[in-house]
Design a protein around this motif. Structure first.
Motif, PDB file in Angstrom:
ATOM      1  N   LEU A   6       0.444  -1.295  -0.402  1.00 39.49           N
ATOM      2  CA  LEU A   6       0.157   0.150  -0.053  1.00 39.49           C
ATOM      3  C   LEU A   6       1.144   1.140   0.019  1.00 39.49           C
ATOM      4  O   LEU A   6       1.977   1.071   1.071  1.00 39.49           O
ATOM      5  N   ARG A   7       0.395   2.288  -0.814  1.00 34.50           N
ATOM      6  CA  ARG A   7       0.981   3.645  -0.934  1.00 34.50           C
ATOM      7  C   ARG A   7       0.333   4.689   0.136  1.00 34.50           C
ATOM      8  O   ARG A   7      -0.955   4.661  -0.109  1.00 34.50           O
ATOM      9  N   LEU A   8       0.696   5.693  -0.002  1.00 34.25           N
ATOM     10  CA  LEU A   8       0.317   6.507   0.540  1.00 34.25           C
ATOM     11  C   LEU A   8      -1.113   7.069  -0.442  1.00 34.25           C
ATOM     12  O   LEU A   8      -2.904   7.642   0.588  1.00 34.25           O
ATOM     13  N   GLU A   9      -1.107   6.626  -1.850  1.00 35.47           N
ATOM     14  CA  GLU A   9      -1.747   7.309  -2.655  1.00 35.47           C
ATOM     15  C   GLU A   9      -3.423   6.298  -2.222  1.00 35.47           C
ATOM     16  O   GLU A   9      -3.968   7.002  -3.518  1.00 35.47           O
ATOM     17  N   ASP A  10      -3.037   5.330  -1.904  1.00 39.75           N
ATOM     18  CA  ASP A  10      -4.365   4.533  -2.146  1.00 39.75           C
ATOM     19  C   ASP A  10      -4.773   5.075  -0.570  1.00 39.75           C
ATOM     20  O   ASP A  10      -6.250   4.277  -0.581  1.00 39.75           O
ATOM     21  N   THR A  11      -4.724   6.054   0.022  1.00 39.56           N
ATOM     22  CA  THR A  11      -5.585   6.255   1.111  1.00 39.56           C
ATOM     23  C   THR A  11      -6.888   6.754   0.337  1.00 39.56           C
ATOM     24  O   THR A  11      -6.826   8.058  -1.058  1.00 39.56           O
ATOM     25  N   ALA A  12      -8.444   6.088   0.690  1.00 39.05           N
ATOM     26  CA  ALA A  12      -9.694   6.476   0.007  1.00 39.05           C
ATOM     27  C   ALA A  12     -10.466   5.945   0.975  1.00 39.05           C
ATOM     28  O   ALA A  12     -10.089   4.745   1.563  1.00 39.05           O
ATOM     29  N   VAL A  13     -11.772   5.913   0.516  1.00 33.82           N
ATOM     30  CA  VAL A  13     -12.838   5.363   0.995  1.00 33.82           C
ATOM     31  C   VAL A  13     -13.133   4.392  -0.659  1.00 33.82           C
ATOM     32  O   VAL A  13     -13.292   5.046  -1.470  1.00 33.82           O
ATOM     33  N   TYR A  14     -13.499   3.306   0.376  1.00 31.06           N
ATOM     34  CA  TYR A  14     -13.788   2.510  -0.565  1.00 31.06           C
ATOM     35  C   TYR A  14     -15.284   1.688  -0.984  1.00 31.06           C
ATOM     36  O   TYR A  14     -15.465   1.978   0.252  1.00 31.06           O
ATOM     37  N   PHE A  15     -15.625   2.077  -2.087  1.00 29.17           N
ATOM     38  CA  PHE A  15     -16.865   0.926  -2.235  1.00 29.17           C
ATOM     39  C   PHE A  15     -17.100  -0.071  -2.619  1.00 29.17           C
ATOM     40  O   PHE A  15     -16.362  -0.087  -4.155  1.00 29.17           O
ATOM     41  N   CYS A  16     -17.758  -1.175  -2.588  1.00 26.90           N
ATOM     42  CA  CYS A  16     -17.900  -1.862  -2.753  1.00 26.90           C
ATOM     43  C   CYS A  16     -19.257  -1.858  -4.311  1.00 26.90           C
ATOM     44  O   CYS A  16     -20.460  -0.922  -3.388  1.00 26.90           O
ATOM     45  N   ASN A  17     -19.664  -3.085  -5.436  1.00 22.97           N
ATOM     46  CA  ASN A  17     -20.506  -2.640  -5.748  1.00 22.97           C
ATOM     47  C   ASN A  17     -20.567  -3.702  -7.250  1.00 22.97           C
ATOM     48  O   ASN A  17     -20.480  -4.595  -6.572  1.00 22.97           O
ATOM     49  N   ALA A  18     -22.109  -4.332  -6.797  1.00 24.84           N
ATOM     50  CA  ALA A  18     -23.040  -5.338  -7.524  1.00 24.84           C
ATOM     51  C   ALA A  18     -23.577  -5.181  -8.844  1.00 24.84           C
ATOM     52  O   ALA A  18     -24.370  -4.660  -8.197  1.00 24.84           O
ATOM     53  N   LEU A  19     -23.878  -6.052  -9.940  1.00 27.11           N
ATOM     54  CA  LEU A  19     -24.823  -5.521 -10.322  1.00 27.11           C
ATOM     55  C   LEU A  19     -25.429  -6.581 -10.060  1.00 27.11           C
ATOM     56  O   LEU A  19     -25.437  -8.265 -10.354  1.00 27.11           O
ATOM     57  N   VAL A  20     -27.097  -6.626  -9.902  1.00 25.40           N
ATOM     58  CA  VAL A  20     -27.705  -7.479  -9.176  1.00 25.40           C
ATOM     59  C   VAL A  20     -29.141  -7.568  -9.915  1.00 25.40           C
ATOM     60  O   VAL A  20     -29.568  -6.808 -10.493  1.00 25.40           O
ATOM     61  N   ARG A  21     -29.353  -8.751 -10.255  1.00 24.36           N
ATOM     62  CA  ARG A  21     -31.101  -9.758 -10.611  1.00 24.36           C
ATOM     63  C   ARG A  21     -31.969  -9.342  -9.871  1.00 24.36           C
ATOM     64  O   ARG A  21     -31.639 -10.844  -8.913  1.00 24.36           O
ATOM     65  N   THR A  22     -33.124  -8.476 -10.090  1.00 24.28           N
ATOM     66  CA  THR A  22     -33.600  -8.677  -9.005  1.00 24.28           C
ATOM     67  C   THR A  22     -35.240  -9.334  -9.256  1.00 24.28           C
ATOM     68  O   THR A  22     -35.257  -9.524 -10.146  1.00 24.28           O
ATOM     69  N   TRP A  23     -35.994 -10.243  -8.711  1.00 25.42           N
ATOM     70  CA  TRP A  23     -37.545  -9.889  -8.677  1.00 25.42           C
ATOM     71  C   TRP A  23     -38.260  -9.176  -9.210  1.00 25.42           C
ATOM     72  O   TRP A  23     -39.297  -9.521  -9.798  1.00 25.42           O
ATOM     73  N   ASP A  24     -37.901  -7.733  -8.919  1.00 26.78           N
ATOM     74  CA  ASP A  24     -38.728  -7.105  -9.193  1.00 26.78           C
ATOM     75  C   ASP A  24     -38.780  -6.505 -11.035  1.00 26.78           C
ATOM     76  O   ASP A  24     -40.067  -6.057 -10.747  1.00 26.78           O
ATOM     77  N   ASP A  25     -37.365  -7.316 -10.841  1.00 26.72           N
ATOM     78  CA  ASP A  25     -37.918  -6.721 -13.203  1.00 26.72           C
ATOM     79  C   ASP A  25     -36.557  -7.340 -13.580  1.00 26.72           C
ATOM     80  O   ASP A  25     -34.878  -7.365 -13.549  1.00 26.72           O
ATOM     81  N   PRO A  26     -36.433  -9.044 -13.466  1.00 26.60           N
ATOM     82  CA  PRO A  26     -35.472 -10.062 -13.846  1.00 26.60           C
ATOM     83  C   PRO A  26     -34.537  -8.853 -15.170  1.00 26.60           C
ATOM     84  O   PRO A  26     -33.464  -9.738 -15.161  1.00 26.60           O
ATOM     85  N   ALA A  27     -35.173  -8.455 -16.326  1.00 24.29           N
ATOM     86  CA  ALA A  27     -35.119  -8.207 -17.859  1.00 24.29           C
ATOM     87  C   ALA A  27     -33.706  -6.978 -17.281  1.00 24.29           C
ATOM     88  O   ALA A  27     -32.954  -7.128 -18.185  1.00 24.29           O
TER      89      ALA A  27
END
Length: 121
Positions: free
Chosen positions: A84-105
């Motif tokens: 790790l470097r000083l410039e890696d300092t940040a808030v890290y956000f995860c994300n996911a592409l999710v298929r739900t039953w509300d609108d499967p398409a």
């Protein structure tokens, strides 16, 4: 659908840290998962992604130092951060592409709340 990130903290330069994210709720499937980060005063940027088939993509700034992985049985994605470097300092956000039953398409991208990683001596 909710994403819960964990594992941020303070680490010295050259150190190692992992952040994880779990997807919960009612859904059909999860596609690509990933991590972005936002440093103070900067725009959010892509760090790494992993598809449900295991295809990887990394930002040039983290190639060779960070590794993304996922556990499909546990609906989790993990970012292992090495050298790790000083410039890696940040808030890290995860994300996911999710298929739900509300609108499967129409899968939607969901985001976690962010976890702070601070690299400092």
């Amino acid at each position: 659908v909710q994403l819960q990130a964990s594992g941020g903290g303070l680490v010295q330069p050259g150190g190692f840290l992992s952040v994880s994210c779990v997807v919960s709720g009612r859904f059909i499937s999860i596609g690509v998962m990933g991590w972005h980060r936002q440093a103070p005063g900067k725009q959010r940027e892509l760090v790494a992604t992993i598809t449900d088939g295991g295809r990887l993509n990394y930002a040039d700034a983290v190639k060779g130092r960070f590794t993304i992985s996922r556990d499909n049985a546990k609906n989790t994605v993990t970012l292992h951060m090495n050298l790790l470097r000083l410039e890696d300092t940040a808030v890290y956000f995860c994300n996911a592409l999710v298929r739900t039953w509300d609108d499967p398409a129409r899968p939607l991208t969901y985001w976690g709340q962010g976890t702070l990683v601070t690299v400092s001596s």
